[in-house]
Design a protein around this motif. Structure first.
Motif, PDB file in Angstrom:
ATOM      1  N   UNK A   1     -14.669   3.404  -3.218  1.00  0.00           N
ATOM      2  CA  UNK A   1     -15.963   4.077  -3.259  1.00  0.00           C
ATOM      3  C   UNK A   1     -16.831   3.469  -2.160  1.00  0.00           C
ATOM      4  N   UNK A   2     -18.031   4.009  -1.983  1.00  0.00           N
ATOM      5  CA  UNK A   2     -18.954   3.455  -0.998  1.00  0.00           C
ATOM      6  C   UNK A   2     -19.188   1.978  -1.320  1.00  0.00           C
ATOM      7  N   UNK A   3     -19.376   1.163  -0.296  1.00  0.00           N
ATOM      8  CA  UNK A   3     -19.524  -0.276  -0.454  1.00  0.00           C
ATOM      9  C   UNK A   3     -20.686  -0.626  -1.366  1.00  0.00           C
ATOM     10  N   UNK A   4     -20.422  -1.426  -2.381  1.00  0.00           N
ATOM     11  CA  UNK A   4     -21.432  -1.870  -3.326  1.00  0.00           C
ATOM     12  C   UNK A   4     -20.768  -2.522  -4.511  1.00  0.00           C
ATOM     13  N   UNK A   5     -21.527  -2.783  -5.565  1.00  0.00           N
ATOM     14  CA  UNK A   5     -21.002  -3.510  -6.722  1.00  0.00           C
ATOM     15  C   UNK A   5     -19.857  -2.783  -7.420  1.00  0.00           C
ATOM     16  N   UNK A   6     -19.009  -3.572  -8.076  1.00  0.00           N
ATOM     17  CA  UNK A   6     -17.929  -3.026  -8.886  1.00  0.00           C
ATOM     18  C   UNK A   6     -16.573  -3.561  -8.483  1.00  0.00           C
ATOM     19  N   UNK A   7     -15.638  -3.483  -9.410  1.00  0.00           N
ATOM     20  CA  UNK A   7     -14.286  -3.965  -9.137  1.00  0.00           C
ATOM     21  C   UNK A   7     -13.543  -2.943  -8.281  1.00  0.00           C
ATOM     22  N   UNK A   8     -12.547  -3.399  -7.520  1.00  0.00           N
ATOM     23  CA  UNK A   8     -11.809  -2.469  -6.654  1.00  0.00           C
ATOM     24  C   UNK A   8     -11.001  -1.457  -7.462  1.00  0.00           C
ATOM     25  N   UNK A   9     -10.983  -0.224  -6.986  1.00  0.00           N
ATOM     26  CA  UNK A   9     -10.216   0.839  -7.635  1.00  0.00           C
ATOM     27  C   UNK A   9      -8.733   0.758  -7.272  1.00  0.00           C
ATOM     28  N   UNK A  10      -8.421   0.140  -6.140  1.00  0.00           N
ATOM     29  CA  UNK A  10      -7.041   0.064  -5.659  1.00  0.00           C
ATOM     30  C   UNK A  10      -6.640  -1.412  -5.616  1.00  0.00           C
ATOM     31  N   UNK A  11      -5.576  -1.749  -6.309  1.00  0.00           N
ATOM     32  CA  UNK A  11      -5.124  -3.140  -6.368  1.00  0.00           C
ATOM     33  C   UNK A  11      -4.711  -3.632  -4.980  1.00  0.00           C
ATOM     34  N   UNK A  12      -4.984  -4.881  -4.724  1.00  0.00           N
ATOM     35  CA  UNK A  12      -4.639  -5.500  -3.429  1.00  0.00           C
ATOM     36  C   UNK A  12      -3.185  -5.246  -3.050  1.00  0.00           C
ATOM     37  N   UNK A  13      -2.259  -5.455  -3.986  1.00  0.00           N
ATOM     38  CA  UNK A  13      -0.836  -5.325  -3.663  1.00  0.00           C
ATOM     39  C   UNK A  13      -0.450  -3.895  -3.309  1.00  0.00           C
ATOM     40  N   UNK A  14      -1.081  -2.917  -3.959  1.00  0.00           N
ATOM     41  CA  UNK A  14      -0.819  -1.505  -3.644  1.00  0.00           C
ATOM     42  C   UNK A  14      -1.351  -1.189  -2.243  1.00  0.00           C
ATOM     43  N   UNK A  15      -2.559  -1.671  -1.945  1.00  0.00           N
ATOM     44  CA  UNK A  15      -3.148  -1.423  -0.626  1.00  0.00           C
ATOM     45  C   UNK A  15      -2.286  -2.054   0.471  1.00  0.00           C
ATOM     46  N   UNK A  16      -1.858  -3.291   0.267  1.00  0.00           N
ATOM     47  CA  UNK A  16      -1.033  -3.960   1.279  1.00  0.00           C
ATOM     48  C   UNK A  16       0.290  -3.227   1.455  1.00  0.00           C
ATOM     49  N   UNK A  17       0.908  -2.787   0.353  1.00  0.00           N
ATOM     50  CA  UNK A  17       2.173  -2.041   0.451  1.00  0.00           C
ATOM     51  C   UNK A  17       1.978  -0.732   1.221  1.00  0.00           C
ATOM     52  N   UNK A  18       0.878  -0.032   0.949  1.00  0.00           N
ATOM     53  CA  UNK A  18       0.593   1.215   1.680  1.00  0.00           C
ATOM     54  C   UNK A  18       0.395   0.945   3.168  1.00  0.00           C
ATOM     55  N   UNK A  19      -0.324  -0.129   3.495  1.00  0.00           N
ATOM     56  CA  UNK A  19      -0.552  -0.458   4.910  1.00  0.00           C
ATOM     57  C   UNK A  19       0.739  -0.900   5.596  1.00  0.00           C
ATOM     58  N   UNK A  20       1.604  -1.615   4.888  1.00  0.00           N
ATOM     59  CA  UNK A  20       2.898  -2.004   5.464  1.00  0.00           C
ATOM     60  C   UNK A  20       3.732  -0.766   5.788  1.00  0.00           C
ATOM     61  N   UNK A  21       3.669   0.229   4.914  1.00  0.00           N
ATOM     62  CA  UNK A  21       4.398   1.483   5.146  1.00  0.00           C
ATOM     63  C   UNK A  21       3.852   2.196   6.389  1.00  0.00           C
ATOM     64  N   UNK A  22       2.514   2.264   6.510  1.00  0.00           N
ATOM     65  CA  UNK A  22       1.921   2.882   7.701  1.00  0.00           C
ATOM     66  C   UNK A  22       2.269   2.086   8.958  1.00  0.00           C
ATOM     67  N   UNK A  23       2.231   0.771   8.854  1.00  0.00           N
ATOM     68  CA  UNK A  23       2.551  -0.082  10.008  1.00  0.00           C
ATOM     69  C   UNK A  23       3.978   0.172  10.491  1.00  0.00           C
ATOM     70  N   UNK A  24       4.883   0.380   9.562  1.00  0.00           N
ATOM     71  CA  UNK A  24       6.270   0.672   9.923  1.00  0.00           C
ATOM     72  C   UNK A  24       6.361   1.990  10.684  1.00  0.00           C
ATOM     73  N   UNK A  25       5.744   3.033  10.163  1.00  0.00           N
ATOM     74  CA  UNK A  25       5.803   4.346  10.803  1.00  0.00           C
ATOM     75  C   UNK A  25       5.028   4.426  12.107  1.00  0.00           C
TER      76      UNK A  25
END
Length: 191
Positions: free
Chosen positions: A46-70
């Motif tokens: 969501x827009x930057x501000x208070x609250x816990x992340x909606x996407x877990x760190x490990x999921x985000x890193x895995x998604x970015x690793x996949x993009x980095x590969x492609x």
């Protein structure tokens, strides 16, 4: 060695950061060997501000690793860590490429907007990080204002031992006038 460095100005569709990144890449693709600096709290959802992340760190890193590969590219990204029960998450910077990710540092100073725990003691983990002939120093958002920390990191940066010395600052770029932010800002590097 990186052939191009870019900054992704994350201004729309905060619920789907990976989708927004893919859309921007489709419009203006980087070259293989690019390093893309992504914003602070990229996994917030969501827009930057208070609250816990909606996407877990490990999921985000895995998604970015996949993009980095492609895309044959790498990222420096600001991510909110999974918080312990009843605590706020750390705001951290990671280096991510297809085969690995590594924590670079935690945010040291509060900005008064985000809801995270600062790390005033030992915020640097693998900072600077040396990758394929390049040294990357990373600070998160307003941590760049800490001249003492910046001076210590500068002393740790190899002088003459690497081909490129880079400073990457994941920041919540909600305004276009902060640090000269521009949509699709790119730096081309000579070989």
């Amino acid at each position: 060695m990186f052939k191009q460095i870019g900054c992704f100005h994350f201004a729309t569709d905060h619920r789907d950061p990976i989708g927004s990144l893919k859309t921007a890449w489709a419009v203006d693709p980087g070259v293989p060997g690019s390093l893309l600096v992504l914003p602070e709290a990229f996994n917030l959802g969501r827009f930057y501000g208070p609250g816990v992340p909606a996407i877990h760190r490990d999921v985000m890193i895995a998604d970015l690793m996949h993009l980095a590969l492609g895309w044959h590219s790498s990222f420096v990204v600001g991510i909110l860590e999974p918080p312990p029960p009843s605590e706020w998450p750390h705001s951290s910077a990671y280096f991510v490429r297809a085969a690995e990710s590594q924590l670079i540092c935690h945010k040291e100073f509060p900005d008064g907007i985000g809801q995270y725990a600062t790390c005033p003691v030992a915020p640097d983990h693998n900072n600077p990080v040396t990758i394929d002939g390049a040294t990357i120093v990373s600070l998160i958002c307003r941590d760049v204002e800490n001249s003492s920390r910046c001076g210590k990191l500068a002393k740790l940066t190899p002088h003459g031992g690497t081909t490129q010395n880079l400073v990457c600052i994941p920041a919540a770029m909600s305004r276009k006038d902060w640090f000269g932010a521009q949509d699709n800002a790119v730096v081309y590097l000579s070989e």
